[in-house]
Write a protein that holds these residues in place. Structure first.
Motif, mmCIF file in Angstrom:
data_model
loop_
_atom_site.group_PDB
_atom_site.id
_atom_site.type_symbol
_atom_site.label_atom_id
_atom_site.label_comp_id
_atom_site.label_asym_id
_atom_site.label_seq_id
_atom_site.Cartn_x
_atom_site.Cartn_y
_atom_site.Cartn_z
ATOM 1 N N PRO A 189 -2.644 1.896 -4.770
ATOM 2 C CA PRO A 189 -3.867 2.669 -4.567
ATOM 3 C C PRO A 189 -3.815 4.063 -5.176
ATOM 4 O O PRO A 189 -4.855 4.667 -5.429
ATOM 5 N N LEU A 237 -4.950 -1.335 -1.720
ATOM 6 C CA LEU A 237 -5.905 -1.654 -2.781
ATOM 7 C C LEU A 237 -5.680 -3.091 -3.221
ATOM 8 O O LEU A 237 -4.549 -3.497 -3.486
ATOM 9 N N GLY A 295 0.849 -1.178 0.000
ATOM 10 C CA GLY A 295 0.000 0.000 0.000
ATOM 11 C C GLY A 295 0.883 1.225 0.000
ATOM 12 O O GLY A 295 2.084 1.136 -0.282
ATOM 13 N N SER A 329 -12.396 -1.404 5.388
ATOM 14 C CA SER A 329 -12.232 -1.940 4.044
ATOM 15 C C SER A 329 -13.518 -1.692 3.262
ATOM 16 O O SER A 329 -14.604 -2.019 3.741
ATOM 17 N N THR A 360 -10.528 -1.434 -1.165
ATOM 18 C CA THR A 360 -9.556 -0.495 -0.646
ATOM 19 C C THR A 360 -9.613 -0.520 0.882
ATOM 20 O O THR A 360 -10.682 -0.685 1.462
ATOM 21 N N TRP A 420 -2.838 3.046 3.249
ATOM 22 C CA TRP A 420 -3.954 2.912 2.312
ATOM 23 C C TRP A 420 -3.600 1.834 1.311
ATOM 24 O O TRP A 420 -2.554 1.894 0.666
#
Length: 168
Positions: free
Chosen positions: A143, A134, A54, A86, A95, A132
């Motif tokens: 992300p 994804l 991330g 999430s 995400t 963060w």
């Protein structure tokens, strides 16, 4: 010269990012612009190898975090003593935000730009940050591909032989 160099560096940095993620166009940022990256995405070479799955975005504890797109809350709770949120987006991407205090509940529908959590203490960075992530299935993605990118624009030169209003 400086303006041209900065524009060139921005274009090269954007070109280095992977192409857009399939699905709906990018929506909102998780934090207000400008985003300050404390640690970049560094995908592992194999599923269980070391890497950074991330990005870490610098922000103060208590910062409001926003949904980057419309979707459904997949999970809102604690994982290993840290708050995690999430969201599943319409294209099936998921995400994640951590460490957070979620403001939404599992199963709840959210809109792009909606405040969904507050940044909590417990960051793994030297200063407070949002981790963060994804996911597409079991594959980690960058992300930052979800963040709307600015539209580049060229400015006219002030006169022949100069690169900008001040000749820079």
């Amino acid at each position: 010269m400086t303006t041209l160099l900065l524009s060139l560096l921005l274009a090269l940095a954007q070109a280095a990012l992977p192409g857009p993620v399939p699905g709906p166009p990018p929506g909102a940022r998780p934090l207000p612009a400008p985003l300050t990256v404390a640690r970049w995405w560094d995908p592992p070479p194999t599923p269980y190898a070391a890497g950074h799955r991330g990005v870490d975005l610098s922000a103060p504890v208590g910062a409001e975090l926003r949904a980057v797109g419309p979707g459904r809350v997949h999970y809102a709770g604690q994982v290993a003593g840290r708050g995690v949120l999430s969201l599943t987006l319409p294209n099936g991407l998921r995400t994640t935000y951590e460490p957070v205090r979620p403001l939404v509940a599992e199963g709840e529908q959210v809109m792009a730009g909606q405040v969904v959590a507050v940044l909590a203490e417990g960051s793994h960075c030297p200063a407070p940050c949002l981790h963060w992530g994804l996911l597409s299935g079991e594959t980690y993605l960058n992300p930052l591909t979800l963040v709307p990118r600015p539209t580049p624009r060229l400015l006219p030169a002030a006169s022949p032989g100069t690169l900008g209003p001040a000749g820079d």
